[in-house]
Design an enzyme around this catalytic site. Structure first.
Site, PDB file in Angstrom:
ATOM      1  N   TYR A 121       2.038  42.380  37.477  1.00 51.51           N
ATOM      2  CA  TYR A 121       1.395  43.647  37.109  1.00 51.51           C
ATOM      3  C   TYR A 121       2.331  44.517  36.270  1.00 51.51           C
ATOM      4  O   TYR A 121       1.974  44.986  35.188  1.00 51.51           O
ATOM      5  CB  TYR A 121       0.928  44.433  38.354  1.00 51.51           C
ATOM      6  CG  TYR A 121       0.594  45.849  37.965  1.00 51.51           C
ATOM      7  CD1 TYR A 121      -0.556  46.106  37.220  1.00 51.51           C
ATOM      8  CD2 TYR A 121       1.460  46.904  38.225  1.00 51.51           C
ATOM      9  CE1 TYR A 121      -0.844  47.393  36.774  1.00 51.51           C
ATOM     10  CE2 TYR A 121       1.192  48.184  37.781  1.00 51.51           C
ATOM     11  CZ  TYR A 121       0.035  48.424  37.054  1.00 51.51           C
ATOM     12  OH  TYR A 121      -0.230  49.686  36.592  1.00 51.51           O
ATOM     13  N   ASP A 160      -3.672  45.363  38.728  1.00 49.93           N
ATOM     14  CA  ASP A 160      -3.253  45.945  40.008  1.00 49.93           C
ATOM     15  C   ASP A 160      -4.489  46.065  40.907  1.00 49.93           C
ATOM     16  O   ASP A 160      -5.553  45.535  40.579  1.00 49.93           O
ATOM     17  CB  ASP A 160      -2.569  47.308  39.785  1.00 49.93           C
ATOM     18  CG  ASP A 160      -3.547  48.390  39.353  1.00 49.93           C
ATOM     19  OD1 ASP A 160      -4.709  48.063  38.990  1.00 49.93           O
ATOM     20  OD2 ASP A 160      -3.176  49.580  39.387  1.00 49.93           O
ATOM     21  N   GLU A 181       5.495  53.113  36.557  1.00 49.00           N
ATOM     22  CA  GLU A 181       4.714  52.039  37.177  1.00 49.00           C
ATOM     23  C   GLU A 181       5.302  51.632  38.524  1.00 49.00           C
ATOM     24  O   GLU A 181       4.566  51.326  39.459  1.00 49.00           O
ATOM     25  CB  GLU A 181       4.613  50.825  36.249  1.00 49.00           C
ATOM     26  CG  GLU A 181       3.751  51.054  35.016  1.00 49.00           C
ATOM     27  CD  GLU A 181       2.291  51.388  35.342  1.00 49.00           C
ATOM     28  OE1 GLU A 181       1.843  51.152  36.470  1.00 49.00           O
ATOM     29  OE2 GLU A 181       1.605  51.935  34.449  1.00 49.00           O
TER      30      GLU A 181
HETATM   31  N1  ADE Z   1      -1.606  53.705  38.588  1.00 48.85           N
HETATM   32  C1  ADE Z   1      -0.834  52.656  38.255  1.00 48.85           C
HETATM   33  N2  ADE Z   1      -0.448  52.732  36.975  1.00 48.85           N
HETATM   34  C2  ADE Z   1      -0.976  53.870  36.488  1.00 48.85           C
HETATM   35  C3  ADE Z   1      -0.928  54.516  35.239  1.00 48.85           C
HETATM   36  N3  ADE Z   1      -0.240  53.999  34.235  1.00 48.85           N
HETATM   37  N4  ADE Z   1      -1.599  55.660  35.087  1.00 48.85           N
HETATM   38  C4  ADE Z   1      -2.291  56.173  36.120  1.00 48.85           C
HETATM   39  N5  ADE Z   1      -2.377  55.632  37.315  1.00 48.85           N
HETATM   40  C5  ADE Z   1      -1.712  54.490  37.514  1.00 48.85           C
END
Ligand code: ADE
Length: 371
Positions: A145, A163, A62
């Site tokens: 987030y 997000d 993340e």
């Molecule tokens: N963008 C942010 N977190 C994500 C996730 N867990 N899987 C795919 N895209 C992402």
């Protein structure tokens, strides 16, 4: 039947019976739950961090995924976990090695905060990632987030993870004209979703929303409403608002800095400097550079080299690098020296450049030209 399932069944019924425009905000949000979960379970991309969603894996992925595309993150994620397989390894890593693992991903404070947070986890949580949202929020580099993503994906806690993807999808579904760049809009959305999200399927719910934002309700260009499981509840689809929503106030203009960057070389050695411990690209290594666009005649004084030691000066192409608040516009030279790299610089060999010194992507146009 669990309580949320009864609620979903009821919500779907409401959607079928009422016209989309007549739903309350809360009913509209509840109505996305079932179709979203069903869709996610059939359409989730296979991604390395989804294979074994341990708290450490979710956390690292993340943080890497903030401001960075999924495809770009994949190799970094694999390499990072191989080098630092757990929280205690991250807490103990040398700063230069950490920067080398992050080299090219940008926003290097993300990596520095990862290490700081790992040290807090080792000292205050016996090396185990806390599972509570409020505890996660206290860790360096973890905002609402990321705390929501870790708590829900790794621990199944019913908290939202809002997000940019989720802000866009939910703004469109509800035709919200709140400015998604404002913190108050994010807070508003988190508060709404905390109430309406399926309490025992938070991981798939949050990831489903992120996934729709990434591959269906895309950030640039026309959303693929024909593929969207939320199309029947989406007010922006009904009212053709995708070009107006989400609302984003234009960010302030970036400051432009002009620089001259040099590849100072002597034999197979090149000169590097270490950047200051504070500020932009703190503690990383850089090619020698000076403010302004300098002429060949100005190079000796600017880089502290006696003119007779400069055997050859070759102009290099101009380059540009964009940070969030600043743009670097760069002019470059290759300068061949005699008598070695001056002592005011670090002298690095080609191998060390690859394996030891983290050079930010901002210099990429020039580091590529080192022979
Ligand atoms: N963008 C942010 N977190 C994500 C996730 N867990 N899987 C795919 N895209 C992402």
């Amino acid at each position: 039947m669990a309580m949320y399932e009864i609620r979903h069944a009821y919500d779907s019924l409401q959607v079928a019976e009422e016209k989309p425009g007549e739903l309350s905000l809360e009913a509209r949000l509840r109505a996305i739950n079932r179709p979203l979960l069903d869709w996610y379970r059939n359409h989730a991309r296979i991604l390395p961090w989804r294979e074994d969603p341990k708290p450490y894996h979710v956390w690292i992925s993340e943080i890497m995924l903030q401001q960075t595309r999924v495809e770009a993150v994949k190799p970094y994620f694999e390499r990072f976990l191989e080098a630092l397989p757990d929280i205690s390894a991250l807490a103990a890593v040398e700063d230069d090695r950490l920067m080398k693992l992050w080299e090219g991903l940008g926003y290097y404070n993300r990596a520095r905060n990862l290490k700081k947070a790992a040290q807090v986890i080792v000292h205050e949580y016996e090396g185990r990632m806390p599972s509570e949202y409020q505890e996660l929020l206290k860790l360096p580099g973890i905002g609402s987030y990321t705390a929501g993503a870790i708590a829900s994906i790794a621990f199944g806690k019913p908290v939202p993870a809002v997000d940019g993807n989720v802000l866009r999808v939910i703004s469109r579904v509800t035709a919200s004209r709140r400015d998604i760049l404002k913190a108050s809009t994010k807070k508003w959305m988190e508060d709404r979703l905390r109430e309406t999200m399926p309490q025992s399927e938070a991981s798939d719910f949050n990831q489903g929303l992120i996934e729709i934002g990434a591959i269906v309700c895309v950030p640039n260009g026309q959303p693929k409403c024909g593929q969207c499981p939320l199309a029947s509840v989406c007010l922006s689809r009904q009212q053709e608002l995708w070009q107006e929503i989400p609302v984003k106030t234009p960010p302030k203009k970036r400051r432009i800095e002009e620089k001259t960057v040099c590849i100072l070389e002597c034999g197979h050695q090149v000169a590097l400097k270490k950047r200051e411990d504070e500020g932009l690209l703190a503690s990383l290594y850089e090619l020698p550079n000076a403010e302004g666009f300098l002429s060949e005649e100005e190079l000796g004084e600017a880089f502290g080299i006696m003119p007779e030691l400069m055997v050859q000066i070759e102009p290099l192409p101009q380059a540009k690098h964009i940070f969030s608040h600043v743009e670097w516009h760069m002019k470059g030279y290759r300068i061949r020296l005699s008598g070695g790299i001056p002592e005011s610089y670090i002298s690095a060999g080609k191998e060390e450049l690859k394996s030891v010194y983290a050079l930010p992507g901002a210099f990429g146009r020039y580091t590529k030209l080192i022979k």
